[in-house]
Design an enzyme around this catalytic site. Structure first.
Site, PDB file in Angstrom:
ATOM      1  N   GLY A 109      -0.484  17.149  -2.535  1.00 37.98           N
ATOM      2  CA  GLY A 109       0.097  18.303  -3.105  1.00 37.98           C
ATOM      3  C   GLY A 109      -0.698  19.628  -2.749  1.00 37.98           C
ATOM      4  O   GLY A 109      -1.450  19.690  -1.868  1.00 37.98           O
ATOM      5  N   SER A 110       0.010  20.699  -3.271  1.00 37.61           N
ATOM      6  CA  SER A 110      -0.398  22.136  -2.869  1.00 37.61           C
ATOM      7  C   SER A 110      -1.776  22.297  -3.480  1.00 37.61           C
ATOM      8  O   SER A 110      -2.657  23.203  -2.915  1.00 37.61           O
ATOM      9  CB  SER A 110       0.654  23.266  -3.533  1.00 37.61           C
ATOM     10  OG  SER A 110       1.658  22.855  -2.839  1.00 37.61           O
ATOM     11  N   ASP A 127      10.872  22.978  -7.632  1.00 36.84           N
ATOM     12  CA  ASP A 127      10.395  22.485  -6.504  1.00 36.84           C
ATOM     13  C   ASP A 127      11.124  21.052  -6.311  1.00 36.84           C
ATOM     14  O   ASP A 127      10.400  19.897  -6.044  1.00 36.84           O
ATOM     15  CB  ASP A 127       8.778  22.030  -6.401  1.00 36.84           C
ATOM     16  CG  ASP A 127       8.239  21.924  -5.130  1.00 36.84           C
ATOM     17  OD1 ASP A 127       9.154  22.201  -4.074  1.00 36.84           O
ATOM     18  OD2 ASP A 127       7.142  21.542  -5.138  1.00 36.84           O
ATOM     19  N   GLY A 179      -0.312  10.683  -2.692  1.00 36.60           N
ATOM     20  CA  GLY A 179       0.062  11.922  -2.187  1.00 36.60           C
ATOM     21  C   GLY A 179      -0.852  12.916  -2.107  1.00 36.60           C
ATOM     22  O   GLY A 179      -1.862  13.092  -2.975  1.00 36.60           O
ATOM     23  N   GLY A 211      -4.091  19.866  -4.716  1.00 32.00           N
ATOM     24  CA  GLY A 211      -5.090  18.609  -4.974  1.00 32.00           C
ATOM     25  C   GLY A 211      -4.305  17.310  -4.305  1.00 32.00           C
ATOM     26  O   GLY A 211      -3.411  17.245  -3.863  1.00 32.00           O
TER      27      GLY A 211
END
Length: 309
Positions: free
Chosen positions: A25-26, A131, A23, A28
């Site tokens: 993310g914000s 989150d 995945g 990395g």
């Protein structure tokens, strides 16, 4: 702890290939890798983009959170990937293979709620996740849900009832659009009520199959309103079609259930109303009106028990 060289990580992840990518993310990307001569040790490697503002603070925050928590529903990596992939498959073929039935979805919801309950009330220092969303819920081989990604988590000191000075600035965004509590938009500090709101939205998405950012939601009309308006009279109309198909298929193949003339006459119908009712209560616009996560855990467990009886 193992001392692992960069070269070993490069080899373990196939040179950080797309096939190893779990995945993005914000701050990395996250990769799956295997270490050891026989490639039996599974590891997760997070590659940070230090040019991204807040990346280092996010990494420190996540390390601090993971150092302080021990719970069966909290973990970094699971073999069955994220809940997001199960709810919103990228292809029809994938959706036919990866589909959660009613009991599985209810159990995953309970797993998430138990994790949130632990973070809020059973840690040495309460933790606000900030989150909660499907992509941050991972499933293991038995489809048990585990909450991950503590990159923007906040510690709440019991002694001072305030946030740790080591946490990120309150000016940074707290969460993801669609899952973030309304009060955060007016400058309110992260709170357990904010996590409960995110959980409520996640729960509604889990059973309706609709993201809170779906294009049909606009001008103040959101997922919570969508469910609340149809909760009792038209609940079947708002349930995830993939879930309905699975339920109808089960009834069709079970000779003992063929006498039911419609889904409304089945106990599944009552279960759906109650589960979605918990989601609506948790995602109330006003923080004071939201259901407590402890009550949500108990209610969801009660619904599952009734369903399995």
């Amino acid at each position: 702890m193992l001392n692992v060289s960069y070269q070993a990580l490069l080899q373990a992840t196939g040179k950080f290939s797309n096939d190893s990518l779990l995945g993005v993310g914000s701050y990395g990307s996250v990769y799956k890798g295997t270490l050891g001569e026989e490639r039996t040790l599974i590891v997760v490697v997070e590659v940070l983009n230090l040019a991204q503002n807040g990346a280092l603070k996010s990494f420190v925050s996540e390390c601090e959170a993971l150092r302080n928590i021990r719970h069966r529903n909290l973990v970094k990596y699971m073999p069955n990937g994220g809940l997001e992939e199960w709810l919103h498959p990228k292809s029809i073929e994938e959706g036919q293979i990866r589909n959660l039935n009613l009991v599985q979805r209810l159990s995953v919801a309970i797993d998430i709620a138990c994790a949130v309950d632990y973070l809020h009330f059973r840690c040495v220092s309460p933790i606000i996740h900030c989150d909660l969303k499907p992509s941050n819920v991972l499933l293991d081989d038995e489809l048990v849900g585990h909450v991950g990604d503590f990159g923007i988590a906040r510690f709440l000191s019991k002694a001072s009832d305030s946030f740790s000075k080591h946490q990120m600035s309150s000016s940074l965004i707290r969460g993801t659009i669609g899952y973030t509590a309304p009060e955060y938009g007016t400058g309110s500090e992260p709170s357990t009520c904010g996590d409960v709101y995110s959980f409520g939205i996640l729960l509604l998405e889990l059973f309706t199959g609709k993201r809170p950012t779906d294009e049909i939601f606009r001008d103040g009309f959101g997922l919570q309103n969508f469910v609340q308006n149809s909760l009792h009279d038209r609940v079947i109309d708002i349930v995830d079609p993939m879930l309905l198909h699975h339920m109808e298929t089960e009834i069709e193949h079970d000779h003992s259930r063929r006498n039911y003339s419609s889904m409304e006459n089945h106990k599944f119908h009552k279960c759906l109303i109650k589960v979605l009712g918990v989601g609506v209560a948790c995602s109330a616009k006003s923080a004071k009106e939201r259901m407590n996560i402890v009550d949500a855990v108990n209610e969801l467990k009660s619904i599952r028990n009734a369903l399995l009886t």
